[in-house]
Design a protein around this motif. Sequence first.
Motif, short mmCIF file in Angstrom:
data_model
loop_
_atom_site.label_atom_id
_atom_site.label_comp_id
_atom_site.label_asym_id
_atom_site.label_seq_id
_atom_site.Cartn_x
_atom_site.Cartn_y
_atom_site.Cartn_z
N PHE A 31 32.55 26.06 56.33
CA PHE A 31 33.96 26.43 56.19
C PHE A 31 34.26 27.57 57.14
N ASP A 32 35.52 27.66 57.54
CA ASP A 32 35.97 28.71 58.46
C ASP A 32 36.40 29.93 57.65
N TYR A 33 36.24 31.08 58.25
CA TYR A 33 36.70 32.32 57.64
C TYR A 33 37.10 33.25 58.78
N SER A 34 38.02 34.14 58.46
CA SER A 34 38.50 35.07 59.48
C SER A 34 37.95 36.47 59.22
N LYS A 35 38.09 37.34 60.20
CA LYS A 35 37.68 38.74 60.05
C LYS A 35 38.48 39.39 58.93
N LEU A 41 37.26 40.71 51.41
CA LEU A 41 36.10 40.57 50.54
C LEU A 41 35.38 41.92 50.39
N GLU A 42 35.26 42.65 51.48
CA GLU A 42 34.62 43.98 51.44
C GLU A 42 35.43 44.93 50.56
N GLN A 43 36.75 44.93 50.71
CA GLN A 43 37.61 45.81 49.90
C GLN A 43 37.53 45.46 48.41
#
Length: 108
Positions: A31-35, A41-43
Amino acid sequence: MFNLSSIIFGPIVHDQQVFGWLTFDQLGEEFDYSKDELTLLEQVGKRLGLYLSRKDDEVYIDKDLQLTERESMVLKLLAEEFNNKKMAELLQFSEHVIRDYISSMDFA
């Protein structure tokens, strides 16, 4: 073999303490994911870590205080001894906005 390209792990952390992780698994499908999605996700992991690190002690807030929701969030973080810079980071405000919220609260 393990289809690791289909899994993203996001740590749940606060003050260098790891509470766990968020896992997104596409069951072997790429699957694709963006920065931006990884930053989000980090936040989320940091905010969950902050929540999990809180003490069980309740902070008493005078019910007669008329505070907005954002002022209440700032007040709770103040009670937990966060500085303006850290509060700004956690709430995604500028330090100037945090300072203005603190200044606008009337405790008299």
